[in-house]
Design an enzyme around this catalytic site. Structure first.
Site, PDB file in Angstrom:
ATOM      1  N   ASP A   1     -11.304  -8.902   6.979  1.00 16.38           N
ATOM      2  CA  ASP A   1     -12.660  -8.815   6.430  1.00 16.38           C
ATOM      3  C   ASP A   1     -13.309 -10.198   6.394  1.00 16.38           C
ATOM      4  OD1 ASP A   1     -12.356  -6.125   6.126  1.00 16.38           O
ATOM      5  OD2 ASP A   1     -12.739  -6.084   3.985  1.00 16.38           O
TER       6      ASP A   1
ATOM      7  N   ASP B   1      -5.547  -6.884   5.702  1.00 15.45           N
ATOM      8  CA  ASP B   1      -6.748  -6.222   5.201  1.00 15.45           C
ATOM      9  C   ASP B   1      -7.756  -7.269   4.731  1.00 15.45           C
ATOM     10  OD1 ASP B   1      -8.576  -4.415   4.221  1.00 15.45           O
ATOM     11  OD2 ASP B   1      -7.268  -3.576   2.697  1.00 15.45           O
TER      12      ASP B   1
ATOM     13  N   TYR C   1       0.811  -1.212   0.000  1.00 15.66           N
ATOM     14  CA  TYR C   1       0.000   0.000   0.000  1.00 15.66           C
ATOM     15  C   TYR C   1       0.851   1.272   0.000  1.00 15.66           C
ATOM     16  CZ  TYR C   1      -4.075  -2.920   1.160  1.00 15.66           C
ATOM     17  OH  TYR C   1      -5.073  -3.853   1.146  1.00 15.66           O
TER      18      TYR C   1
ATOM     19  N   LYS D   1       3.562 -15.389   3.006  1.00 13.41           N
ATOM     20  CA  LYS D   1       3.589 -16.138   1.743  1.00 13.41           C
ATOM     21  C   LYS D   1       5.048 -16.433   1.415  1.00 13.41           C
ATOM     22  CE  LYS D   1       1.363 -17.985  -1.770  1.00 13.41           C
ATOM     23  NZ  LYS D   1       0.605 -19.247  -1.584  1.00 13.41           N
TER      24      LYS D   1
END
Length: 360
Positions: free
Chosen positions: A251, A247, A142, A191
């Site tokens: 959710d 993020d 981001y 990852k």
């Protein structure tokens, strides 16, 4: 005790849900003998419309000077035509960066009265869902460089994902300390089979784990974590991960509790510095102004503000207990009501929770 809170109503349903949270804070102030003053400032699309920029200098100054900051939500289709660096969401990202808010805490808890609202099988929900997502907030993709080059038909886009050792180590310490104060389990999600940033993350996580021998530590790949959150959420206590993974996973985690409208968050920086508190959902412009939004995530964000920024744990517990009591008594918003149940509006939910705080 007198405290100054900067209030960022934001866009869409933001003004409605924040108003409900302020009603509960006022009830706390009356019950416990405090005085809360509110400085209302602009952020996001509302700020763009009013002054032409998503994060005005006055807003940033007020946030830095406050004892805590409460935010509704930002963004919406109205501003999607703007360049990426001019959109409402850029104002929020810039605010987090300017305030040094690198640690995002997102608790996920399924309350028994809402078990039927969870999309999970009853036996999975009954096993218990109560874990904390610790998301790194000011690094990663981001905040890296972004570019799109070439002519139409042959364009190439690139987004840079960047992490330093310092950024990774400090969020890991937040997560390990959180696990130490809960059930003593921490899962680091990455990852590492593909990304260099994740390989560095995993190396530092394993090094940091040696400093916390009392915490049960494990690594997990993000795709597996996404599966395990819906397969066996009771296995998790604290999850720590980088910005984008956090993020997405938070959710997903919110929905297994019945609704994304139930989840609060705290964005923390250096000790003693002001922090930011907001629900994790978006601005939901399609239901704005209809008095159907769920304010519980924002009310619980106000509780986190009381606990983390104002050092008022008893007051925070009073808000959380009031929410639990209201839900146990059958209070439901439109997004959590089962067939046959009558949902309450946003304003009425705020009034009901505030009344419980005042009368207990």
């Amino acid at each position: 005790m007198q405290k100054n809170i900067t209030v960022l109503m934001g866009d869409g349903i933001g003004p409605e849900i924040v108003a409900a949270a302020l009603e509960t804070l006022d009830a706390v102030a009356r019950r416990f003998g405090h005085e809360f003053s509110y400085s209302r400032q602009l952020l996001g699309g509302a700020a763009i419309d009013a002054v032409g920029e998503a994060l005005p200098e006055a807003t940033l100054a007020a946030c830095k000077a406050a004892d805590g900051v409460l935010l509704g939500a930002v963004g919406g289709p109205k501003w999607e035509h703007l360049p990426g660096d001019k959109r409402p969401e850029k104002g929020l990202l810039s605010l987090r960066k300017a305030m040094g808010l690198y640690a995002n805490l997102r608790p996920t808890r399924l309350l028994p009265p809402l078990a039927a609202a969870s999309p999970l099988r009853a036996d999975i929900a009954a096993a218990g869902i109560d874990f904390l997502m610790v998301r790194e907030l000011t690094g990663g993709i981001y905040f890296g460089r972004h570019s799109t080059e070439g002519e139409a038909g042959s364009r190439v886009a690139c987004d840079e994902m960047l992490y330093s050792e310092e950024e990774i180590r400090r969020i890991l310490k937040v997560a390990f300390e959180a696990a130490r104060g809960r059930r003593g389990k921490l899962c680091s999600v990455d990852k590492a089979n593909v990304l260099d940033t994740s390989r560095l993350w995993r190396l530092l996580a394993e090094e940091t784990a040696k400093e916390y021998p009392d915490v049960e530590f494990s690594n997990m790949l993000v795709d597996n974590a996404a599966m395990q959150i819906v397969r066996a959420p009771a296995a998790f206590d604290v999850i720590v991960t980088e910005n984008m993974f956090g993020d997405i996973l938070s959710d997903e985690a919110s929905m297994i509790t019945g609704s994304i409208g139930m989840i609060p968050s705290a964005s923390l920086g250096a000790p003693g510095a002001p922090s930011l508190f907001e629900p994790i959902h978006g601005s939901a412009p399609d239901i704005a102004g209809q008095d159907v939004a769920n304010p519980v995530g924002t009310i619980l964000s106000a509780a986190m503000l009381l606990r983390h920024s104002l050092a008022m744990p008893a007051e925070a517990a009073a808000v959380e207990a009031a929410v639990d009591a209201a839900l146990a008594a059958g209070l439901r918003s439109a997004d959590t009501a089962a067939p046959g149940e009558t949902p309450l509006g946003c304003k009425e939910i705020g009034r009901r929770v505030a009344a419980i705080i005042a009368n207990n």
